[in-house]
Structures are given as C-alpha cells and as structure tokens.
Design a protein around this motif. Structure first.
Motif, PDB file in Angstrom:
ATOM      1  N   ALA A 131       0.845  -1.205   0.000  1.00 44.37           N
ATOM      2  CA  ALA A 131       0.000   0.000   0.000  1.00 44.37           C
ATOM      3  C   ALA A 131       0.877   1.250   0.000  1.00 44.37           C
ATOM      4  O   ALA A 131       0.578   2.228  -0.680  1.00 44.37           O
ATOM      5  CB  ALA A 131      -0.911  -0.017   1.217  1.00 44.37           C
ATOM      6  N   LYS A 132       2.002   1.198   0.738  1.00 48.06           N
ATOM      7  CA  LYS A 132       2.918   2.348   0.829  1.00 48.06           C
ATOM      8  C   LYS A 132       3.549   2.630  -0.545  1.00 48.06           C
ATOM      9  O   LYS A 132       3.761   3.788  -0.906  1.00 48.06           O
ATOM     10  CB  LYS A 132       4.002   2.043   1.870  1.00 48.06           C
ATOM     11  CG  LYS A 132       4.708   3.274   2.376  1.00 48.06           C
ATOM     12  CD  LYS A 132       5.754   2.916   3.396  1.00 48.06           C
ATOM     13  CE  LYS A 132       6.817   4.009   3.445  1.00 48.06           C
ATOM     14  NZ  LYS A 132       8.022   3.564   4.107  1.00 48.06           N
ATOM     15  N   ARG A 134       2.159   1.984  -3.287  1.00 51.41           N
ATOM     16  CA  ARG A 134       1.023   2.209  -4.182  1.00 51.41           C
ATOM     17  C   ARG A 134       0.883   1.156  -5.283  1.00 51.41           C
ATOM     18  O   ARG A 134       0.628   1.470  -6.434  1.00 51.41           O
ATOM     19  CB  ARG A 134       1.094   3.610  -4.805  1.00 51.41           C
ATOM     20  CG  ARG A 134       0.818   4.713  -3.798  1.00 51.41           C
ATOM     21  CD  ARG A 134       0.844   6.098  -4.370  1.00 51.41           C
ATOM     22  NE  ARG A 134       0.291   6.207  -5.721  1.00 51.41           N
ATOM     23  CZ  ARG A 134      -0.983   6.311  -5.996  1.00 51.41           C
ATOM     24  NH1 ARG A 134      -1.873   6.292  -5.036  1.00 51.41           N
ATOM     25  NH2 ARG A 134      -1.372   6.438  -7.233  1.00 51.41           N
ATOM     26  N   GLU A 137      -4.194  -2.172  -3.038  1.00 45.73           N
ATOM     27  CA  GLU A 137      -5.092  -1.496  -2.102  1.00 45.73           C
ATOM     28  C   GLU A 137      -6.032  -2.517  -1.487  1.00 45.73           C
ATOM     29  O   GLU A 137      -6.345  -3.535  -2.102  1.00 45.73           O
ATOM     30  CB  GLU A 137      -5.869  -0.355  -2.776  1.00 45.73           C
ATOM     31  CG  GLU A 137      -6.939  -0.761  -3.737  1.00 45.73           C
ATOM     32  CD  GLU A 137      -7.667   0.434  -4.347  1.00 45.73           C
ATOM     33  OE1 GLU A 137      -7.250   1.584  -4.150  1.00 45.73           O
ATOM     34  OE2 GLU A 137      -8.672   0.183  -5.048  1.00 45.73           O
ATOM     35  N   ARG A 138      -6.426  -2.226  -0.268  1.00 46.75           N
ATOM     36  CA  ARG A 138      -7.325  -3.151   0.448  1.00 46.75           C
ATOM     37  C   ARG A 138      -8.737  -3.002  -0.066  1.00 46.75           C
ATOM     38  O   ARG A 138      -9.200  -1.891  -0.342  1.00 46.75           O
ATOM     39  CB  ARG A 138      -7.304  -2.828   1.942  1.00 46.75           C
ATOM     40  CG  ARG A 138      -6.114  -3.378   2.665  1.00 46.75           C
ATOM     41  CD  ARG A 138      -6.340  -3.224   4.164  1.00 46.75           C
ATOM     42  NE  ARG A 138      -6.863  -4.456   4.706  1.00 46.75           N
ATOM     43  CZ  ARG A 138      -6.190  -5.213   5.573  1.00 46.75           C
ATOM     44  NH1 ARG A 138      -5.000  -4.852   5.989  1.00 46.75           N
ATOM     45  NH2 ARG A 138      -6.716  -6.331   6.040  1.00 46.75           N
ATOM     46  N   VAL A 144      -7.573  -7.906  -1.244  1.00 53.13           N
ATOM     47  CA  VAL A 144      -6.675  -6.876  -1.801  1.00 53.13           C
ATOM     48  C   VAL A 144      -6.741  -6.898  -3.326  1.00 53.13           C
ATOM     49  O   VAL A 144      -6.963  -7.943  -3.935  1.00 53.13           O
ATOM     50  CB  VAL A 144      -5.189  -7.067  -1.383  1.00 53.13           C
ATOM     51  CG1 VAL A 144      -4.920  -6.559  -0.008  1.00 53.13           C
ATOM     52  CG2 VAL A 144      -4.741  -8.494  -1.559  1.00 53.13           C
ATOM     53  N   ILE A 147      -3.251  -2.366  -7.933  1.00 53.67           N
ATOM     54  CA  ILE A 147      -3.588  -1.126  -8.636  1.00 53.67           C
ATOM     55  C   ILE A 147      -2.462  -0.678  -9.566  1.00 53.67           C
ATOM     56  O   ILE A 147      -2.670   0.130 -10.457  1.00 53.67           O
ATOM     57  CB  ILE A 147      -3.992   0.012  -7.668  1.00 53.67           C
ATOM     58  CG1 ILE A 147      -2.934   0.210  -6.577  1.00 53.67           C
ATOM     59  CG2 ILE A 147      -5.355  -0.247  -7.060  1.00 53.67           C
ATOM     60  CD1 ILE A 147      -3.182   1.456  -5.736  1.00 53.67           C
TER      61      ILE A 147
ATOM     62  N   ASP B 112      -3.062   4.611 -13.655  1.00 57.91           N
ATOM     63  CA  ASP B 112      -2.034   3.785 -13.023  1.00 57.91           C
ATOM     64  C   ASP B 112      -0.658   4.269 -13.490  1.00 57.91           C
ATOM     65  O   ASP B 112      -0.551   5.253 -14.223  1.00 57.91           O
ATOM     66  CB  ASP B 112      -2.263   2.282 -13.296  1.00 57.91           C
ATOM     67  CG  ASP B 112      -2.160   1.936 -14.767  1.00 57.91           C
ATOM     68  OD1 ASP B 112      -1.601   2.741 -15.538  1.00 57.91           O
ATOM     69  OD2 ASP B 112      -2.629   0.856 -15.163  1.00 57.91           O
ATOM     70  N   SER B 121     -12.734   1.344  -7.096  1.00 51.46           N
ATOM     71  CA  SER B 121     -13.799   0.803  -6.248  1.00 51.46           C
ATOM     72  C   SER B 121     -14.979   1.773  -6.385  1.00 51.46           C
ATOM     73  O   SER B 121     -14.779   2.950  -6.688  1.00 51.46           O
ATOM     74  CB  SER B 121     -13.332   0.696  -4.801  1.00 51.46           C
ATOM     75  OG  SER B 121     -13.267   1.964  -4.229  1.00 51.46           O
ATOM     76  N   GLN B 125     -12.939   2.958  -1.427  1.00 46.84           N
ATOM     77  CA  GLN B 125     -11.528   3.353  -1.319  1.00 46.84           C
ATOM     78  C   GLN B 125     -11.244   4.563  -2.206  1.00 46.84           C
ATOM     79  O   GLN B 125     -11.585   4.559  -3.379  1.00 46.84           O
ATOM     80  CB  GLN B 125     -10.684   2.154  -1.788  1.00 46.84           C
ATOM     81  CG  GLN B 125      -9.205   2.323  -1.662  1.00 46.84           C
ATOM     82  CD  GLN B 125      -8.691   1.745  -0.366  1.00 46.84           C
ATOM     83  OE1 GLN B 125      -9.296   0.856   0.197  1.00 46.84           O
ATOM     84  NE2 GLN B 125      -7.598   2.274   0.113  1.00 46.84           N
ATOM     85  N   SER B 128     -12.074   6.819  -5.811  1.00 50.16           N
ATOM     86  CA  SER B 128     -13.145   5.892  -6.182  1.00 50.16           C
ATOM     87  C   SER B 128     -13.980   6.507  -7.301  1.00 50.16           C
ATOM     88  O   SER B 128     -13.798   7.670  -7.661  1.00 50.16           O
ATOM     89  CB  SER B 128     -14.040   5.649  -4.966  1.00 50.16           C
ATOM     90  OG  SER B 128     -14.655   6.870  -4.605  1.00 50.16           O
ATOM     91  N   ARG B 162     -15.996  -3.292  -7.842  1.00 48.28           N
ATOM     92  CA  ARG B 162     -14.959  -2.562  -8.559  1.00 48.28           C
ATOM     93  C   ARG B 162     -15.407  -2.315  -9.991  1.00 48.28           C
ATOM     94  O   ARG B 162     -16.178  -3.099 -10.562  1.00 48.28           O
ATOM     95  CB  ARG B 162     -13.634  -3.326  -8.527  1.00 48.28           C
ATOM     96  CG  ARG B 162     -13.070  -3.377  -7.117  1.00 48.28           C
ATOM     97  CD  ARG B 162     -11.792  -4.141  -7.068  1.00 48.28           C
ATOM     98  NE  ARG B 162     -10.681  -3.419  -7.672  1.00 48.28           N
ATOM     99  CZ  ARG B 162     -10.081  -2.375  -7.125  1.00 48.28           C
ATOM    100  NH1 ARG B 162     -10.508  -1.907  -5.972  1.00 48.28           N
ATOM    101  NH2 ARG B 162      -9.066  -1.798  -7.718  1.00 48.28           N
TER     102      ARG B 162
END
Lengths: 251, 269
Positions: A131-132, A134, A137-138, A144, A147, B112, B121, B125, B128, B162
C-alpha cells in the motif's frame, strides 16, 4: 590533451584497428567525473568520495553487493506482482490480476504470494508495504486488489541510487557485449536512442505520450520472458537474468 | 388563448412527446441536443406553415419566422441555412457523463503508473468512482451516472464493487442510426483500401494481419482485453504521431490535402 586533439584522435580511432589509449583514458576520466558529480548531488562530500573511490579501486569495498541488499525488498515485491500478473491462476475472467482474499483458502490467495516472496514477513506487513508503494489497495477487510504492476522508487534517494547502480551495471554489460560484437547490425544487443531539443511544454507532452507505449513494451517483453522461463524445457537449463530497460531522459 | 390554456394544451401534448424522449434516451441524445433538434424542426416547419398560410410560393422573411417561433432572427437565418438537425455547438458538448469518462482517462489521480485508467472501487476506497463523479460532474448522483455508463456498456462491473472503464467517449451501443452509420463508414473505408490495392498494387495502402491463433474459448475475454489494451495504446500513439507530422510547417505549405487514418479490427473467423 586538448578537446581538439581528442576529437582528432577519436576520428582516427574509428578507422584504426586498435583503440587509442589516450582517448580511452580521457573517456574513463569523464565517466568517473560524471559519477562523482552525480554522487555529490546525493549529499556526499568530495573528500568522502575520494576515500570511497580509493577503497573501490583497491577492491577493499567487499564483494557483497550493497545495491542488491537495498533493493531486496522492492525486488521481492516486484516478483510477487509479476506472479500475480503473469500466472493464469491469479487472473480474473477478464485476464487482469484478480482481487485476492488475504487469508489462505482453497484457491489463490494473497497470503500464499506473501509467504512465497516474503517468507519471514507477516501478511499484514506485506500489505502495508504494498500500500505504501502504491501497488495494492485493500478491498474491505479481507481482500486486496492490484492497482499498479510496477514498483516505483520515486522520492526515495537510497532506492533510486541503488536502482541507478543496477541500471548502470546493465548498461555496462550491454556495452561490453556490443564492443566485442563483430557486426553492429544484428549481432549486438539493441541499444537505441531518440534525442531532439524540445521546450518544457513539449517535453511534458512527450512524457504523457510515451508512458503508455513504454509500459506496453515492457509488459510484452516481461510476458514473453516469463512464459519462456516457465516452459518445461527451460526449467532444467542454466539461466541468467535478462530483460529490457527503457527510460525517458533529458540532458 | 390564455396562458393557462396554452400551458394546459402543451401539457396534454406531452404524452405524444414521451415515446420520442424515450427513443432519444436509448440513442444517447441529451436534453440540450434534443432541444436544439426541436428548435431546428420548429423553425423549418414554421417557415413552411407561414408560406402555406399566405398561399404564396415565396418564403417568409426571417423576421416573420422569428416572430412566430420566438427564436432570434439571427438564429433563424443560421438554422434555415441547413436541414433540421442538432446544432454543432450543442452536439460538441456531448453527454454530461462524457466528462467523467474523459477525467477517468486523463486525471493522474485515476491513472495507473502506465498512464492508463485504473480500476476503481465504487466508493469504498479513495480514489473511487464516487470521488471521480463528485469532482468532475458535481451535482450528479454517482449511482445514476454509474447506471447510465453501465447501460451504455462503457463501464464494466467487476467483483467486489470494482469498476473498469471501457471507452473514452460516450456512445450508446446497439442498433441505432448513428451506430449503423458508423458501421457503414468503417466497411466503406476497408473496401476502399482493398479495392485501391487491387487497382494500384504498385502504390498499396497498408493492409496486413497476424496469423490466427487457436485458443481455448474460455480464454477469449483475456485475449480480447489484451488486444483492446495493446491496440488502443498503439492507435493513440499513431494518432499523435500522425497529428505531429500533419501539423509540421513543411506539410502545411503543401497544396492538396488528403485524409489518412488507421483502423485496427479484431477478427474471429
């Protein structure tokens, strides 16, 4: 030696059978000064750099690679992502990396990946690290999603410097191979450059334009190499790391 | 007729318009586009009606049409200069949900690391889909926008709430006059290239394909996604390169100009 003399001797070396030692020495000196100037921007003093250069020259810096140690965790995360992207059992019905449950169950799980690539870490630490940086993501409490499939080092000086060392070594290795190749056409490994003077605005546009292209090329290269490395024939053979590295630059 | 009477009649006539509105919704025609179309038909019809009422073959003046329709005479002149249709100004604005699609493809927060739109999502999150709509289409309900985009086949609903965007521009799928017209244009372009190559093999236009590869039918969605992503990236790059080449100073000086493009098509023979 003056700049004019070097130009004259370098031109002569293009047609000569052996390289001009004086030109090679001048180039080596320039390479060292480029490295030293870059390292100074990381906050290292001239005195410390001379000390380090002397130690490196005498071979006193030890054989263990420091950059590998610095990049080890990022490398493990990159390998984890690679498996998640490339292994068909970790993909969803659309072919993209599936959303994974954290806990181990019947099918694929993030825990299984975490255990394979970070055997001494807890799953939550791996999630935190992902997550740190990037890349993940949860989703709710127990899932999870990926991304980003690339671990980026932007903003971290020691990771960037370690990455630079690795890149320079790769570049040296390609250069070393190409200087021994007899024909420049197909025997050498591809090493291409595109360079034109452009304004700040055009450069920003260029980065936007070329980013998806570079991503696609590296993804294609990665897929080809990964699938080949998994083939039964390849499993018994001796292997060495190989790949493609592309980056945008500005002089 | 009093104001109340006119409003009452207009309300009664609404029931006749409703099926038409439904059709417009199916075709992805927005309210401003429909209003522009109605105004255009209104002005053209008023001119014919005035000419018929006067019993002459001479067309009524723009001022008369303006008086009857309530549309300014400058607009009347502009509208009558072309057959009835949606005004270009209205059409360019497109569907409001198009702003959400555009932002999903260009706002760095929703991209991305490869610069492509990322899966989002629905709202849990950040960033979003919910935050995307609030930022780029304020005042609209994210749920409604999602329903509309999904209905148009522009957003794919994935597991775990999602969402994946499938196209940059708002266009309704299915059989509609616009889509049939587009299909015809694509078919015409392909046939023009093929017949050109038959007639002038010494100066062929590019037309090539890969060898077909046999795959398990279950892997088809994966292959389709791969083709769409790779080819989409390639076509975007080609479009930008062509634009740069076409816009260069030297080529602008040239006299005659032709339109050049590139189409990529997935085949499943």
């Amino acid at each position: 030696m003056t700049r004019k003399a070097i130009t004259r001797r370098a031109r002569a070396a293009l047609t000569a059978k052996s390289d001009d030692k004086a030109v090679l020495e001048a180039l080596a000196g320039e390479l060292l000064s480029v490295c030293l100037a870059t390292l100074k921007t990381y906050g290292l003093s001239a005195g410390k750099l001379v000390e380090l250069a002397a130690a490196a020259s005498s071979g006193a810096t030890g054989r263990k690679s420091v950059f590998s140690a610095v990049l080890a965790e990022a490398e493990c995360l990159a390998n984890l992502l690679n498996k998640w992207v490339e292994n068909p059992s970790y993909r969803d019905t659309t072919g993209r990396p599936a959303v994974l449950p954290l806990a181990k169950g019947k099918g694929c799980s993030f825990s299984a990946l975490a255990q394979e690539f970070f055997p001494t870490w807890s799953v939550s630490d791996v999630v935190g690290f992902g997550a740190k940086t990037r890349v993940i993501e949860r989703i709710g409490r127990d899932k999870v999603a990926m991304i980003n499939s690339t671990v980026l080092f932007t903003g971290n000086a020691s990771l960037i410097l370690a990455h630079l060392i690795r890149s320079v070594r790769r570049l040296f290795s390609t250069g070393d191979f190409n200087r021994r190749a007899r024909s420049a056409l197909l025997e050498g490994w591809p090493d291409r450059t595109s360079i034109v003077a452009v304004s700040d605005e055009d450069f920003t546009e260029f980065v936007k334009f070329i980013r998806p292209q570079i991503s696609d090329w590296t993804e294609m290269s990665n897929r080809w190499l990964f699938q080949r490395s998994q083939s039964p024939k390849s499993k018994t053979r001796k292997k060495r790391q190989a790949g493609l590295q592309v980056f945008v630059f500005r002089d | 007729m009093g104001r109340g009477g006119k409003a009452g009649l207009a309300r009664a006539a609404m029931s006749a318009v409703e099926p038409l509105v439904e059709l417009f919704l199916e075709l992805g025609i927005t309210s401003p586009e429909a209003e522009s179309l109605l105004r255009s038909v209104f002005v053209h019809k008023a001119r014919d009606w005035l000419a018929k009422s006067a019993g002459t073959s001479a067309a009524p003046s723009d001022v008369r049409v303006s008086l009857v329709t309530g549309v300014h005479r400058n607009f009347v002149r502009r509208i009558l200069a072309e057959p009835p249709g949606i005004s270009a100004a209205r059409e360019q604005k497109g569907h409001p949900a198009g702003r959400v699609l555009e932002a999903w493809h260009s706002d760095p927060k929703y991209l991305d690391s490869s610069g492509k739109p990322r899966d989002l999502s629905e709202r849990e999150q950040e960033p979003s889909f919910h935050s995307l709509v609030l930022e780029h289409l304020p005042g609209a309900s994210p749920g409604m926008v999602l329903a509309e985009l999904h209905r148009a086949g522009l957003v794919q609903l994935l597991s775990e709430h999602r969402l994946r965007v499938r196209n940059r521009t708002f266009r309704m799928h299915g059989i509609s006059p616009g889509n049939i017209g587009e299909m015809g244009a694509h078919a015409r372009e392909l046939l023009q290239t093929l017949t050109h190559n038959l007639r002038q093999p010494e100066a062929p236009r590019f037309c090539d394909s890969t060898h077909s590869v046999e795959i398990d039918v279950a892997r088809l969605p994966i292959i389709r996604d791969l083709i769409a992503r790779r080819t989409g990236t390639f076509l975007t790059a080609m479009e930008q390169e062509l634009t740069v080449v076409a816009g260069s100073v030297r080529s602008r000086r040239a006299g005659k100009r032709v339109r050049v493009g590139l189409t990529a098509v997935e085949t499943e023979p």
